[in-house]
Scaffold this motif. Structure first.
Motif, PDB file in Angstrom:
ATOM      1  N   GLU A 222      -2.045  34.814 -39.051  1.00  0.00           N
ATOM      2  CA  GLU A 222      -2.380  33.915 -40.162  1.00  0.00           C
ATOM      3  C   GLU A 222      -1.742  32.543 -40.041  1.00  0.00           C
ATOM      4  O   GLU A 222      -1.767  31.772 -40.994  1.00  0.00           O
TER       5      GLU A 222
ATOM      6  N   SER B 134      -4.441  28.313 -44.454  1.00  0.00           N
ATOM      7  CA  SER B 134      -3.861  27.441 -45.482  1.00  0.00           C
ATOM      8  C   SER B 134      -2.806  28.176 -46.309  1.00  0.00           C
ATOM      9  O   SER B 134      -1.888  27.577 -46.847  1.00  0.00           O
ATOM     10  N   TRP B 135      -2.949  29.497 -46.411  1.00  0.00           N
ATOM     11  CA  TRP B 135      -2.048  30.277 -47.261  1.00  0.00           C
ATOM     12  C   TRP B 135      -0.781  30.741 -46.542  1.00  0.00           C
ATOM     13  O   TRP B 135       0.027  31.472 -47.117  1.00  0.00           O
TER      14      TRP B 135
ATOM     15  N   GLN C  92       2.830  30.328 -48.125  1.00  0.00           N
ATOM     16  CA  GLN C  92       2.949  31.020 -49.416  1.00  0.00           C
ATOM     17  C   GLN C  92       3.031  32.535 -49.221  1.00  0.00           C
ATOM     18  O   GLN C  92       3.859  33.211 -49.836  1.00  0.00           O
TER      19      GLN C  92
ATOM     20  N   ARG D 152       9.182  41.258 -49.646  1.00  0.00           N
ATOM     21  CA  ARG D 152       8.921  42.710 -49.573  1.00  0.00           C
ATOM     22  C   ARG D 152       9.785  43.354 -48.487  1.00  0.00           C
ATOM     23  O   ARG D 152      10.290  44.455 -48.667  1.00  0.00           O
TER      24      ARG D 152
ATOM     25  N   LEU E  91      -2.724  42.496 -56.223  1.00  0.00           N
ATOM     26  CA  LEU E  91      -1.664  41.478 -56.277  1.00  0.00           C
ATOM     27  C   LEU E  91      -2.136  40.068 -55.952  1.00  0.00           C
ATOM     28  O   LEU E  91      -1.442  39.108 -56.254  1.00  0.00           O
ATOM     29  N   GLU E  92      -3.292  39.932 -55.292  1.00  0.00           N
ATOM     30  CA  GLU E  92      -3.698  38.602 -54.827  1.00  0.00           C
ATOM     31  C   GLU E  92      -4.963  38.096 -55.502  1.00  0.00           C
ATOM     32  O   GLU E  92      -5.519  37.083 -55.081  1.00  0.00           O
TER      33      GLU E  92
ATOM     34  N   GLN F 177      -5.155  34.447 -56.305  1.00  0.00           N
ATOM     35  CA  GLN F 177      -4.763  33.490 -55.257  1.00  0.00           C
ATOM     36  C   GLN F 177      -6.006  32.801 -54.672  1.00  0.00           C
ATOM     37  O   GLN F 177      -7.081  33.414 -54.611  1.00  0.00           O
TER      38      GLN F 177
ATOM     39  N   TRP G  94      -6.685  32.264 -51.732  1.00  0.00           N
ATOM     40  CA  TRP G  94      -7.142  32.861 -50.482  1.00  0.00           C
ATOM     41  C   TRP G  94      -7.793  34.233 -50.663  1.00  0.00           C
ATOM     42  O   TRP G  94      -8.148  34.893 -49.697  1.00  0.00           O
TER      43      TRP G  94
ATOM     44  N   GLN H  21     -11.220  35.189 -48.934  1.00  0.00           N
ATOM     45  CA  GLN H  21     -11.150  35.101 -47.474  1.00  0.00           C
ATOM     46  C   GLN H  21     -10.354  36.273 -46.887  1.00  0.00           C
ATOM     47  O   GLN H  21     -10.769  36.892 -45.917  1.00  0.00           O
ATOM     48  N   ARG H  22      -9.234  36.574 -47.524  1.00  0.00           N
ATOM     49  CA  ARG H  22      -8.436  37.698 -47.021  1.00  0.00           C
ATOM     50  C   ARG H  22      -9.109  39.042 -47.294  1.00  0.00           C
ATOM     51  O   ARG H  22      -8.991  39.965 -46.497  1.00  0.00           O
TER      52      ARG H  22
ATOM     53  N   ILE I 221     -11.193  39.841 -44.355  1.00  0.00           N
ATOM     54  CA  ILE I 221     -10.389  40.242 -43.188  1.00  0.00           C
ATOM     55  C   ILE I 221      -9.884  41.680 -43.368  1.00  0.00           C
ATOM     56  O   ILE I 221      -9.972  42.509 -42.462  1.00  0.00           O
TER      57      ILE I 221
END
Lengths: 217, 217
Positions: A122, A126-127, A130, A138, B121-122, B125, B127, B130-131, B134
């Protein structure tokens, strides 16, 4: 009967002993069990013949006569069940040792692996920054818990066992980050594992493979 | 001796049987082994006393006399070692069965868990979409490999074992997505597991806990 394991012909870790064959090599060295290695290219891993041996097309697999195994944790457990000294003999202590083997791979490794993969896969997203922060937190949460449990002990239980072997191979993934160094008892624990003669022999064998000095089978 | 396991007093999965106590309940039901449950709040999990029992402050733990275990995979393996029929008796088949237990938790669960956690959790966000793409592709890669391995067989080996139990509990995480339905043989495999009387008893017990009808210990 001499077992044969599979390993990467060209390990993506640059010979740092982070590929999962290292766990099996180390366990075999602790057991004093000679072994052969079959080196595979990435293309070899995707061959139908290898899928029959390893359903997820990964290394290591383990062949010993009619027995074919996959999953580094299962292979290390199998080796420990064939050789004394790698797990405690007392049934309760042995069950706890096996619990720590699962813990290494299911509670400690996942956040470490997720963070490591993100640093590789990754870095152009862009992320990136963050998520790195989230993932590192974690990892720290798990390291904090394990650091508290280990305290100043040399090993998880009284004697070194394959529980330590698996936890240490997982923590080694962090060696080149600053995360492990935040927990001095864990850094010392990893160093203690790496100082074992069996670890050194296993490390040298995988390093020789990486540098192209692959021993003939 | 009746073992005691721990479980969430208020499971975040809404009673769908996705928390990890389900694996242990199911194994105990397959074994015909009665058990007690100690229900814990999220605050209880962070108590020093519980950390002594479970170093990562999670459920389930398992108490049986002097033995205290954690890690659902290790607990299920311990139960299988105490009771016939949950793993093959032939040593090679047994070793392969244990390899599939590790595979369930180390090769199949991680991409599924990573995707599921991201959906929770995301979701706010930038992203997220996009994530998701993936992560779903990583899940599909594993499902594809396992689907090919299982083929039209009922179970991984000839007989149902705790290997199937763990793989099915992992695949159930996907039940409410469309991902599992893309692999009809895997959907049928999960349904086959859920149709077992022992699964139904375990599911009913955790569901009763969720709905507040917690049986007295």
């Amino acid at each position: 009967m001499t077992p044969t394991i599979t390993a990467f012909a060209h390990s993506p870790d640059g010979g740092r002993g982070l590929a999962r064959d290292m766990r099996v090599r180390w366990a075999l060295e602790e057991a004093g069990q000679p072994y052969s290695v079959r080196y595979l290219s990435f293309a070899d891993l995707k061959e139908p013949g290898y899928y029959a041996q390893h359903p997820f097309g990964q290394i290591p697999s383990y062949e010993e006569g009619d027995l074919v195994l996959f999953e580094s944790g299962a292979i290390v457990l199998h080796i420990a069940q064939q050789h004394a000294q790698l797990l405690p003999e007392d049934p309760n202590a042995r069950a706890r040792g096996i619990a720590w083997m699962f813990a290494a791979l299911n509670s400690i490794e996942p956040p470490i692996w997720e963070w490591t993969m993100a640093t590789v896969l990754e870095s152009d997203q862009s992320w990136y920054e963050q998520r790195q922060h989230i993932l590192q937190e974690r990892v720290r949460a798990r390291l904090e818990q394990f650091s508290r449990r280990l305290g100043q002990a040399d090993w998880i239980e009284d004697q070194f066992s394959v529980s330590d072997l698996l936890v240490i191979t997982v923590l080694r993934i962090l060696k080149e980050s600053t995360l492990l160094a935040e927990y001095p008892n864990l850094s010392a624990y990893v160093a203690r594992g790496e100082a074992r003669p069996a670890f050194k022999r296993a490390f040298a064998a995988q390093f020789a493979a990486f540098t192209g000095q692959v021993p003939a089978d």
